[in-house]
Scaffold this active site. Structure first.
Site, PDB file in Angstrom:
ATOM      1  N   ASN A 215       0.851  -1.201   0.000  1.00 26.05           N
ATOM      2  CA  ASN A 215       0.000   0.000   0.000  1.00 26.05           C
ATOM      3  C   ASN A 215       0.881   1.243   0.000  1.00 26.05           C
ATOM      4  O   ASN A 215       2.104   1.146   0.002  1.00 26.05           O
ATOM      5  CB  ASN A 215      -0.966  -0.024   1.195  1.00 26.05           C
ATOM      6  CG  ASN A 215      -0.217  -0.069   2.514  1.00 26.05           C
ATOM      7  OD1 ASN A 215       0.487   0.866   2.861  1.00 26.05           O
ATOM      8  ND2 ASN A 215      -0.350  -1.178   3.232  1.00 26.05           N
ATOM      9  N   ARG A 216       0.252   2.396   0.002  1.00 25.79           N
ATOM     10  CA  ARG A 216       0.984   3.647  -0.211  1.00 25.79           C
ATOM     11  C   ARG A 216       1.524   4.277   1.078  1.00 25.79           C
ATOM     12  O   ARG A 216       1.970   5.421   1.066  1.00 25.79           O
ATOM     13  CB  ARG A 216       0.078   4.670  -0.900  1.00 25.79           C
ATOM     14  CG  ARG A 216      -0.364   4.259  -2.283  1.00 25.79           C
ATOM     15  CD  ARG A 216      -1.283   5.315  -2.877  1.00 25.79           C
ATOM     16  NE  ARG A 216      -2.005   4.808  -4.017  1.00 25.79           N
ATOM     17  CZ  ARG A 216      -1.495   4.661  -5.240  1.00 25.79           C
ATOM     18  NH1 ARG A 216      -0.242   5.004  -5.477  1.00 25.79           N
ATOM     19  NH2 ARG A 216      -2.232   4.182  -6.219  1.00 25.79           N
TER      20      ARG A 216
END
Ligand code: PMT
Length: 417
Positions: A215-216
């Site tokens: 994920n970011r």
């Protein structure tokens, strides 16, 4: 376990070192060096007068950041608010009669006075001037005003002055200035003796040796919380998926996957007074990670996912007496009410004391940004909105909420100055 004491108050502290234009400006170089040696992050700000006595380059070479001399012409559009907001302490050495007068009157005529007026951090002024000026009623009154407002004043010493004169007005010694700075910051170590466990960053769940589901999350928010806890004196164990530096004195554990994070958290949670799960832990992972790189030529693979361990839920299900449990909620809620509702559901489902909820679809909020906007929701029914601001400021608000709920309350050390 290495618990920081008062002597370590400067380690990691962000100190703005203001230098105004007097002959004693050369001694500020020694103050700068000593602050750096003590582990502080030093941002020098020189007035125009100071640059007549000492070159900014000298400070740039010694300090954590290049010396700043002007409100304008620098790379930052509003350097004084950034410096003022980020500072843990502002030290002005030497402080001239003009500087003290401007500060007392609220006149921001240059970067240093603007920073002094913009900051909410404690301020230590170290006056230095000729005896006649030191004793002048205007200086006496200005200092009285500043003292009333909570500004710390380190009086000058008696001794040799410029031009062959002698008397009171000589800048306090660099050692005394740094000692006073330490005492001021030491009195702010409200979490001394508290043991904190923080997670940060996004986990990566391997598909094969080169690919992962991730994920970011940059780890900025979790690291900012770890920094803030450490700055207030807590002993921090930081479990992070990033290669960012941890706070000085912290124990940093680097992990990759949700399982690794779970193992690290479980290994440290029993001896923690507070656990903050700021990490973005993957909810799913490939059921099987291929031992060798999946070949494109073999066609599109069928990837079967399975749930990862929910670390926070496991902590909530097996509470440790007296431990404060803080979770995050990353939602794409669309409205404050929906975000608050989601946070309250998460709070109840995972049995935590506080949930820090962010609407990660909103501009400037959540993943990777330098800014965040959160609602801090308590199991006691409370909710505190923190409007869009730096992740450092959000960390400050989260740590305030933690401090207010720690049981027993952390001791407050006595003011030394
Ligand atoms: O890292 P940055 O780029 O600075 O971004 C910050 C952030 C957006 C990552 C941060 O503000 C944030 O919201 N962190 C939590 C992200 C998340 O996983 O939220 P969630 O709503 O999916 O999870 C709720 C809570 O359960 C979180 O405390 C999470 O750490 C925890 N969790 C989730 C899944 C899982 N398997 N185990 C967990 O412990």
């Amino acid at each position: 376990m290495d618990i920081p004491d008062r002597c370590e108050a400067l380690r990691g502290a962000r100190v703005v070192l203001g230098v105004s234009g007097g002959i004693a400006a050369y001694k500020a170089v020694e103050v700068c060096r000593r602050l750096m040696d003590a582990g502080a992050h030093v941002s020098p700000v020189l007035t125009r007068g100071a640059t007549r006595f000492i070159a900014p380059l000298t400070f740039s070479a010694l300090a954590s950041e290049p010396a700043r001399t002007t409100l304008y012409d620098g790379p930052e559009p509003i350097p004084h608010t950034r410096l003022g907001q980020d500072a843990d302490l502002v030290v002005v050495a030497p402080a001239t009669a003009r500087l003290l007068g401007s500060y007392a009157a609220g006149i921001s005529s240059d970067l240093l006075t603007a920073t002094l007026i913009a900051t909410r951090a404690p301020v230590l002024v170290c006056p230095a001037m000729h005896t006649e000026m030191w004793e002048h009623p205007s200086v006496v009154e200005n200092l009285a005003v500043l003292r009333r407002r909570g500004v710390h004043v380190l009086d000058p010493e008696a001794g040799r002055l410029a031009g062959g004169d002698a008397g009171k007005g000589r800048l306090a010694s660099p050692a005394a200035i740094v000692e006073a700075a330490t005492a001021i910051l030491g009195s702010k170590l409200s979490l001394l003796g508290v043991r904190a466990l923080v997670t940060a960053g996004g986990t990566r769940e391997p598909l094969d040796p080169v690919r992962f589901i991730g994920n970011r999350s940059s780890g900025k928010q979790g690291h900012a919380i770890a920094d803030e806890l450490a700055r207030r004196g807590a002993h921090v164990v930081l479990i992070t998926t990033t290669d960012r530096q941890g706070p000085p004195g912290a124990e940093v554990v680097r992990v990759g996957t949700a399982s690794e994070m779970e193992r690290a958290v479980l290994a440290h949670r029993d001896c923690s007074d507070v656990v903050v799960m700021a990490a973005a832990v993957a909810d799913f992972r490939p059921k099987v990670a291929a031992a060798t790189k999946i070949k494109k030529g073999d066609g599109v693979p069928d990837i079967v996912l399975e749930a990862t361990p929910d670390i926070l839920a496991a902590l909530g299900a097996t509470p440790v007496a007296g431990q404060l449990l803080v979770g995050f909620a990353a939602e794409t809620a669309g409205s404050r009410e929906a975000l608050l509702g989601a946070a309250r559901s998460k709070l109840a489902a995972k049995h935590v004391d506080l949930v820090v909820a962010n609407d990660v679809a909103a501009p400037g909020v959540g993943f990777s940004h330098d800014t965040n906007e959160v609602i801090i929701v308590g199991a006691d029914g409370s909710s505190t909105d923190v409007p869009l601001t730096s992740k450092t400021a959000v960390a400050g608000a989260v740590v305030d909420a933690i401090t207010a709920r720690l049981s027993p309350p952390p001791h407050t050390s006595k003011e030394l100055t």
